[in-house]
Design a protein around this motif. Structure first.
Motif, PDB file in Angstrom:
ATOM      1  N   PRO A 194       0.832  -1.208   0.000  1.00 35.17           N
ATOM      2  CA  PRO A 194       0.000   0.000   0.000  1.00 35.17           C
ATOM      3  C   PRO A 194       0.867   1.259   0.000  1.00 35.17           C
ATOM      4  O   PRO A 194       2.009   1.250   0.469  1.00 35.17           O
ATOM      5  N   SER A 230       0.402   5.443   0.937  1.00 33.28           N
ATOM      6  CA  SER A 230      -0.490   6.513   1.399  1.00 33.28           C
ATOM      7  C   SER A 230      -0.353   7.708   0.450  1.00 33.28           C
ATOM      8  O   SER A 230       0.621   7.823  -0.275  1.00 33.28           O
ATOM      9  N   GLY A 231      -1.349   8.569   0.456  1.00 35.71           N
ATOM     10  CA  GLY A 231      -1.431   9.622  -0.553  1.00 35.71           C
ATOM     11  C   GLY A 231      -0.687  10.899  -0.248  1.00 35.71           C
ATOM     12  O   GLY A 231      -1.229  11.983  -0.416  1.00 35.71           O
ATOM     13  N   THR A 232       0.553  10.805   0.177  1.00 35.82           N
ATOM     14  CA  THR A 232       1.356  12.003   0.420  1.00 35.82           C
ATOM     15  C   THR A 232       2.605  11.968  -0.450  1.00 35.82           C
ATOM     16  O   THR A 232       3.028  10.903  -0.908  1.00 35.82           O
ATOM     17  N   ALA A 238       5.195   9.733   1.073  1.00 33.55           N
ATOM     18  CA  ALA A 238       4.878   8.320   0.882  1.00 33.55           C
ATOM     19  C   ALA A 238       5.153   7.895  -0.554  1.00 33.55           C
ATOM     20  O   ALA A 238       5.602   6.777  -0.802  1.00 33.55           O
ATOM     21  N   VAL A 291      -0.605   9.338  -6.585  1.00 36.02           N
ATOM     22  CA  VAL A 291      -0.621  10.161  -5.377  1.00 36.02           C
ATOM     23  C   VAL A 291      -1.094  11.575  -5.708  1.00 36.02           C
ATOM     24  O   VAL A 291      -1.910  12.153  -4.989  1.00 36.02           O
ATOM     25  N   GLY A 323      -4.881  10.846  -4.520  1.00 37.08           N
ATOM     26  CA  GLY A 323      -4.250  10.614  -3.224  1.00 37.08           C
ATOM     27  C   GLY A 323      -5.176  10.426  -2.048  1.00 37.08           C
ATOM     28  O   GLY A 323      -4.736  10.043  -0.984  1.00 37.08           O
ATOM     29  N   LYS A 324      -6.472  10.666  -2.203  1.00 37.82           N
ATOM     30  CA  LYS A 324      -7.369  10.574  -1.052  1.00 37.82           C
ATOM     31  C   LYS A 324      -7.787   9.145  -0.723  1.00 37.82           C
ATOM     32  O   LYS A 324      -8.162   8.851   0.392  1.00 37.82           O
ATOM     33  N   PRO A 375      -7.284   4.651  -1.135  1.00 36.46           N
ATOM     34  CA  PRO A 375      -6.204   3.667  -1.094  1.00 36.46           C
ATOM     35  C   PRO A 375      -5.463   3.566  -2.430  1.00 36.46           C
ATOM     36  O   PRO A 375      -6.080   3.606  -3.493  1.00 36.46           O
ATOM     37  N   SER A 404      -2.127   1.293  -4.223  1.00 33.32           N
ATOM     38  CA  SER A 404      -1.142   0.221  -4.047  1.00 33.32           C
ATOM     39  C   SER A 404      -0.222   0.211  -5.255  1.00 33.32           C
ATOM     40  O   SER A 404      -0.603   0.617  -6.359  1.00 33.32           O
ATOM     41  N   ASP A 423      -5.519   2.756  -7.863  1.00 29.55           N
ATOM     42  CA  ASP A 423      -6.034   3.837  -7.030  1.00 29.55           C
ATOM     43  C   ASP A 423      -7.549   3.852  -7.133  1.00 29.55           C
ATOM     44  O   ASP A 423      -8.124   3.111  -7.929  1.00 29.55           O
TER      45      ASP A 423
END
Length: 143
Positions: free
Chosen positions: A9, A11-13, A16, A55, A59-60, A62, A64, A80
């Motif tokens: 996974p 994350s949307g940053t 990340a 992202v 990005g909001k 999940p 992978s 996404d």
């Protein structure tokens, strides 16, 4: 050739995304004895573009990232939850971004996206030639 697979996974940053790019590149490099160095570098760039796009634009939800290596191909895929269809194009010369999918299209043997019930899967595929055999002894030279 032994098949390899990695998926994790994201994350949307931005941080990340950078970490995911490094993690995916590290996994692919761990299989490096099987791939030519030029293919490795190209696959890493394409993976970075696909992850960054997910992202940046989705990005909001999940996300992978993953890669699979088999006898004939290296597949990089990012999923996404955004239903937005990715668009390949060239931005204006003054724009700083927007070239990612153009690079993916130029570098991958095949690429595309598949709609999913909750988003999409963006992928890029590379044909794998005969693997590089780093453990094979070199023939003796006779003088």
């Amino acid at each position: 050739m032994e098949a390899h697979h990695v998926r994790f996974p994201v994350s949307g940053t931005s941080a990340a995304a950078a970490s995911a790019r490094q993690r995916l590149a590290g996994a692919i490099r761990a299989w490096g004895a099987l791939l030519e160095p030029e293919l490795l570098e190209t696959a890493e760039l394409v993976a970075a573009e696909l992850i960054t796009n997910a992202v940046r634009h989705a990005g909001k939800g999940p996300i992978s990232a993953g890669a699979r290596l088999s006898d004939a191909r290296l597949l990089i895929e990012v999923t996404d939850t955004s239903p937005d269809v990715p668009q390949v194009g060239l931005p204006g010369a003054d724009e700083e971004g927007g070239r990612g999918l153009f690079l993916v299209a130029a570098l991958a043997d095949r690429h595309g996206f598949d709609p999913m019930p909750a988003g999409k899967r963006c992928w890029a595929e590379f044909e794998v030639s005969d693997p590089v055999q780093t453990s094979r002894p070199l023939p003796l030279q006779r003088s």
